[in-house]
Design a protein around this motif. Sequence first.
Motif, PDB file in Angstrom:
ATOM      1  N   GLU A 348       0.860  -0.735   0.001  1.00 44.64           N
ATOM      2  CA  GLU A 348      -0.319  -0.105  -0.153  1.00 44.64           C
ATOM      3  C   GLU A 348       0.938   1.342  -0.266  1.00 44.64           C
ATOM      4  O   GLU A 348       0.763   2.237  -0.388  1.00 44.64           O
ATOM      5  CB  GLU A 348      -0.782  -0.125   1.144  1.00 44.64           C
ATOM      6  CG  GLU A 348      -2.386   1.343   1.509  1.00 44.64           C
ATOM      7  CD  GLU A 348      -2.958   0.786   2.417  1.00 44.64           C
ATOM      8  OE1 GLU A 348      -3.764   2.184   2.782  1.00 44.64           O
ATOM      9  OE2 GLU A 348      -2.818   0.270   2.936  1.00 44.64           O
ATOM     10  N   TYR A 349       2.062   1.424   0.597  1.00 43.64           N
ATOM     11  CA  TYR A 349       2.623   2.427   0.912  1.00 43.64           C
ATOM     12  C   TYR A 349       4.362   2.575   0.440  1.00 43.64           C
ATOM     13  O   TYR A 349       4.557   3.347   0.281  1.00 43.64           O
ATOM     14  CB  TYR A 349       2.748   2.584   2.016  1.00 43.64           C
ATOM     15  CG  TYR A 349       0.766   3.161   3.105  1.00 43.64           C
ATOM     16  CD1 TYR A 349       0.905   4.044   3.011  1.00 43.64           C
ATOM     17  CD2 TYR A 349       1.208   1.991   4.006  1.00 43.64           C
ATOM     18  CE1 TYR A 349      -0.591   4.731   3.326  1.00 43.64           C
ATOM     19  CE2 TYR A 349      -0.263   2.079   4.726  1.00 43.64           C
ATOM     20  CZ  TYR A 349      -0.767   3.602   4.866  1.00 43.64           C
ATOM     21  OH  TYR A 349      -2.507   3.462   4.886  1.00 43.64           O
ATOM     22  N   CYS A 350       4.465   1.866  -0.260  1.00 40.99           N
ATOM     23  CA  CYS A 350       5.941   1.515  -0.581  1.00 40.99           C
ATOM     24  C   CYS A 350       6.292   1.380  -2.139  1.00 40.99           C
ATOM     25  O   CYS A 350       7.309   1.284  -2.844  1.00 40.99           O
ATOM     26  CB  CYS A 350       6.849   0.337   0.172  1.00 40.99           C
ATOM     27  SG  CYS A 350       6.830   0.929   2.355  1.00 40.99           S
ATOM     28  N   ALA A 351       5.035  -0.068  -2.257  1.00 41.87           N
ATOM     29  CA  ALA A 351       5.555  -0.444  -3.819  1.00 41.87           C
ATOM     30  C   ALA A 351       5.262   0.205  -4.581  1.00 41.87           C
ATOM     31  O   ALA A 351       6.292   0.285  -6.169  1.00 41.87           O
ATOM     32  CB  ALA A 351       4.568  -2.038  -4.080  1.00 41.87           C
ATOM     33  N   GLU A 352       4.974   0.986  -4.724  1.00 39.09           N
ATOM     34  CA  GLU A 352       4.503   2.205  -6.135  1.00 39.09           C
ATOM     35  C   GLU A 352       5.990   3.083  -6.098  1.00 39.09           C
ATOM     36  O   GLU A 352       6.421   3.610  -7.151  1.00 39.09           O
ATOM     37  CB  GLU A 352       3.601   3.473  -5.791  1.00 39.09           C
ATOM     38  CG  GLU A 352       1.966   2.613  -5.963  1.00 39.09           C
ATOM     39  CD  GLU A 352       1.750   2.588  -6.887  1.00 39.09           C
ATOM     40  OE1 GLU A 352       1.321   3.358  -8.171  1.00 39.09           O
ATOM     41  OE2 GLU A 352       1.917   1.180  -7.543  1.00 39.09           O
ATOM     42  N   CYS A 353       6.899   3.168  -5.465  1.00 33.32           N
ATOM     43  CA  CYS A 353       8.348   3.842  -5.849  1.00 33.32           C
ATOM     44  C   CYS A 353       9.392   2.962  -5.420  1.00 33.32           C
ATOM     45  O   CYS A 353      10.272   3.161  -6.096  1.00 33.32           O
ATOM     46  CB  CYS A 353       8.789   4.395  -4.166  1.00 33.32           C
ATOM     47  SG  CYS A 353       7.973   6.082  -4.279  1.00 33.32           S
ATOM     48  N   HIS A 354       9.340   1.609  -4.530  1.00 23.56           N
ATOM     49  CA  HIS A 354      10.443   0.625  -4.775  1.00 23.56           C
ATOM     50  C   HIS A 354       9.944  -0.622  -4.909  1.00 23.56           C
ATOM     51  O   HIS A 354      10.773  -1.511  -4.801  1.00 23.56           O
ATOM     52  CB  HIS A 354      10.745   0.823  -3.709  1.00 23.56           C
ATOM     53  CG  HIS A 354      10.865   1.911  -2.637  1.00 23.56           C
ATOM     54  ND1 HIS A 354      12.424   2.601  -2.709  1.00 23.56           N
ATOM     55  CD2 HIS A 354       9.999   2.777  -1.657  1.00 23.56           C
ATOM     56  CE1 HIS A 354      11.976   3.853  -1.881  1.00 23.56           C
ATOM     57  NE2 HIS A 354      10.860   3.833  -1.298  1.00 23.56           N
ATOM     58  N   ARG A 359      12.809  -9.045  -7.652  1.00 24.52           N
ATOM     59  CA  ARG A 359      13.484  -7.780  -8.758  1.00 24.52           C
ATOM     60  C   ARG A 359      12.267  -7.662  -9.450  1.00 24.52           C
ATOM     61  O   ARG A 359      11.724  -7.897 -10.817  1.00 24.52           O
ATOM     62  CB  ARG A 359      13.359 -10.229  -9.032  1.00 24.52           C
ATOM     63  CG  ARG A 359      15.278 -10.285  -8.840  1.00 24.52           C
ATOM     64  CD  ARG A 359      15.674 -11.312 -10.008  1.00 24.52           C
ATOM     65  NE  ARG A 359      16.082 -11.135 -11.327  1.00 24.52           N
ATOM     66  CZ  ARG A 359      17.536 -10.046 -11.281  1.00 24.52           C
ATOM     67  NH1 ARG A 359      18.529 -10.179 -10.291  1.00 24.52           N
ATOM     68  NH2 ARG A 359      17.494 -10.224 -12.733  1.00 24.52           N
ATOM     69  N   ASP A 360      10.890  -7.831  -9.149  1.00 18.07           N
ATOM     70  CA  ASP A 360       9.707  -7.407  -9.823  1.00 18.07           C
ATOM     71  C   ASP A 360       9.792  -5.671  -9.256  1.00 18.07           C
ATOM     72  O   ASP A 360       9.349  -5.077  -8.169  1.00 18.07           O
ATOM     73  CB  ASP A 360       8.242  -7.834  -9.139  1.00 18.07           C
ATOM     74  CG  ASP A 360       6.892  -7.630  -9.935  1.00 18.07           C
ATOM     75  OD1 ASP A 360       7.034  -6.464 -10.142  1.00 18.07           O
ATOM     76  OD2 ASP A 360       6.239  -8.026  -9.627  1.00 18.07           O
ATOM     77  N   PHE A 361       9.853  -4.884 -10.716  1.00 15.76           N
ATOM     78  CA  PHE A 361      10.247  -3.744 -10.401  1.00 15.76           C
ATOM     79  C   PHE A 361       8.921  -2.674 -10.995  1.00 15.76           C
ATOM     80  O   PHE A 361       9.286  -1.703 -11.065  1.00 15.76           O
ATOM     81  CB  PHE A 361      12.009  -2.977 -11.150  1.00 15.76           C
ATOM     82  CG  PHE A 361      13.280  -2.848  -9.826  1.00 15.76           C
ATOM     83  CD1 PHE A 361      13.067  -4.268  -8.657  1.00 15.76           C
ATOM     84  CD2 PHE A 361      14.085  -2.920 -10.314  1.00 15.76           C
ATOM     85  CE1 PHE A 361      14.344  -4.246  -8.290  1.00 15.76           C
ATOM     86  CE2 PHE A 361      15.468  -3.504 -10.232  1.00 15.76           C
ATOM     87  CZ  PHE A 361      15.420  -3.817  -9.140  1.00 15.76           C
ATOM     88  N   SER A 362       8.202  -3.634 -10.953  1.00 14.50           N
ATOM     89  CA  SER A 362       6.576  -3.035 -11.759  1.00 14.50           C
ATOM     90  C   SER A 362       6.471  -1.596 -10.566  1.00 14.50           C
ATOM     91  O   SER A 362       6.248  -2.116  -9.187  1.00 14.50           O
ATOM     92  CB  SER A 362       5.514  -3.585 -11.539  1.00 14.50           C
ATOM     93  OG  SER A 362       5.119  -4.889 -10.496  1.00 14.50           O
ATOM     94  N   GLY A 363       5.621  -0.489 -10.722  1.00 14.41           N
ATOM     95  CA  GLY A 363       5.510   0.218  -9.501  1.00 14.41           C
ATOM     96  C   GLY A 363       5.798   1.384 -10.796  1.00 14.41           C
ATOM     97  O   GLY A 363       6.241   2.088 -11.199  1.00 14.41           O
ATOM     98  N   ALA A 364       4.399   2.517 -10.234  1.00 15.55           N
ATOM     99  CA  ALA A 364       4.114   3.322 -11.432  1.00 15.55           C
ATOM    100  C   ALA A 364       5.389   4.709 -11.128  1.00 15.55           C
ATOM    101  O   ALA A 364       5.703   5.192 -12.060  1.00 15.55           O
ATOM    102  CB  ALA A 364       3.036   4.646 -11.089  1.00 15.55           C
ATOM    103  N   TYR A 365       6.352   4.748  -9.753  1.00 10.09           N
ATOM    104  CA  TYR A 365       7.453   5.964  -9.633  1.00 10.09           C
ATOM    105  C   TYR A 365       8.476   4.990 -10.047  1.00 10.09           C
ATOM    106  O   TYR A 365       9.575   5.473 -10.480  1.00 10.09           O
ATOM    107  CB  TYR A 365       6.915   6.634  -8.283  1.00 10.09           C
ATOM    108  CG  TYR A 365       5.972   7.349  -8.401  1.00 10.09           C
ATOM    109  CD1 TYR A 365       5.446   7.988  -9.407  1.00 10.09           C
ATOM    110  CD2 TYR A 365       4.802   6.533  -7.041  1.00 10.09           C
ATOM    111  CE1 TYR A 365       4.363   8.721  -9.271  1.00 10.09           C
ATOM    112  CE2 TYR A 365       3.555   7.275  -7.876  1.00 10.09           C
ATOM    113  CZ  TYR A 365       3.132   8.018  -8.602  1.00 10.09           C
ATOM    114  OH  TYR A 365       2.350   8.407  -8.677  1.00 10.09           O
ATOM    115  N   VAL A 366       8.775   3.970  -9.943  1.00 10.16           N
ATOM    116  CA  VAL A 366      10.205   2.621  -9.906  1.00 10.16           C
ATOM    117  C   VAL A 366      10.982   2.960 -10.979  1.00 10.16           C
ATOM    118  O   VAL A 366      10.255   3.290 -12.073  1.00 10.16           O
ATOM    119  CB  VAL A 366       9.516   1.121 -10.226  1.00 10.16           C
ATOM    120  CG1 VAL A 366      11.136   0.482  -9.250  1.00 10.16           C
ATOM    121  CG2 VAL A 366       8.990   0.985  -8.684  1.00 10.16           C
ATOM    122  N   GLY A 367      12.123   3.675 -10.956  1.00 13.83           N
ATOM    123  CA  GLY A 367      13.088   4.015 -11.555  1.00 13.83           C
ATOM    124  C   GLY A 367      13.105   5.237 -12.479  1.00 13.83           C
ATOM    125  O   GLY A 367      13.953   5.780 -12.983  1.00 13.83           O
TER     126      GLY A 367
END
Length: 415
Positions: A348-354, A359-367
């Motif tokens: 909920e709070y972290c995955a969008e950025c991290h 090895r799954d770098f999916s997330g709206a803001y990752v990278g």
Amino acid sequence: MAYDEDMPAGSEGLCGGWRRCWRRGVLALLTAPTLLLIVLGVYLGVRFGSDTPVVYSDDEEHFKYGSTGGEHESGFPYWIFQAMPQVCERHLPGGYRSLGLIFEKERSLPVGMSKRRYMGLDRTFLNCAVCHTSTVRATPQSEPTVVTGMPANTFNIMAFQKFFFSCAKDGKFSAEYVIPEVRRLIRENHKQHPEADEDLDFIDRYLVYPVAVAIMRERLLMLADRFAWADSQHDWGPGRVDTFNAAKVLFNIPVHKLPESELNAPADFPSIWNQRPREGMQLHWDGNNTKVEERNKSAAFGTGTTPPTIDLKAIGRVEKWLLTKDAPKFPYPIDGAKAARGAVVYKEYCAECHGAGPRDFSGAYVGKVTDIDDIGTDRRRLDSYTYTLAVNQSTLYAGYDWRFTHFRKTFGYAN
């Protein structure tokens, strides 16, 4: 039988005539120096013309001890490097270990230093592992376990460079003190390894090493002057480096004239696991490049390489290995119920950025880069990387197929 004119019959001798003897004698005299020069040239070529790095068959060992090419321009003569903590003991009473360098058993060099035979000397300098390897222990009494790809959180690179600058300024850093210590170390090494050299030979003792000490001293004094700006900085501390202000020195940017906002910008060494999923993402802390290969060559520039001396084959091997290099698994028992509850919070709070997983770098803001005003954190690392530096980096490797083309100035930090 035909006789030379002016030579009495019956006196042709072994040469077939005195004129032939005279000519052969002259030819012999003229040829002897030529042969001597040829032999001398071959000897000097064999002795001083080699360029041979120590190569490791295992990829992880290659990462820890393999060359990037930095020994060509920046390399310390191996035995002088080993002698310096004794010659300049008052500047480094704890030896190289006190700088947070990692020594494995049966290794004479710390993790992150390579060795190459070049111009008649074994030379050593830093490689990628010095900033990206560390150790963990289960208890204070446990033996440290080396973990490659991990941030080098014990290595104090500022103290490392200050030691060499201080030693070069010390009156004891001269052939009078260095060479006897080198000879002592070589003899000690021979006792443990009988196949190794027993001592310096005549040429090394009276020519090669005196010249090497003098050149090394002058180069270190020159670098000490160019890096004097760092003396007024706060200590970077272990596991940190002011990367791009140091790079500005190498581009001849006058660091002492820079605004305060650009200075005092140390940042942590990052981990370098899981590189394949990062391809195409914005890399470095500030996301200033999207090309893994350029980022790696830029990092190699920090290990002393130059466009003509970079060892592309060796670095390419490290690049390939890191694409699939995973972080080590957590070695202790995990509470499954707590992990499951934590996973919900993380999603909920972290995955969008991290990212969703290791090895799954999916997330709206990752990278991608988030603007510094939205993050609201320390901006010094961001401000130290300027448009001017980005332009200068783009001149590196000009004329080569791998010229940098992807460095950009950003205005935030990468997720």
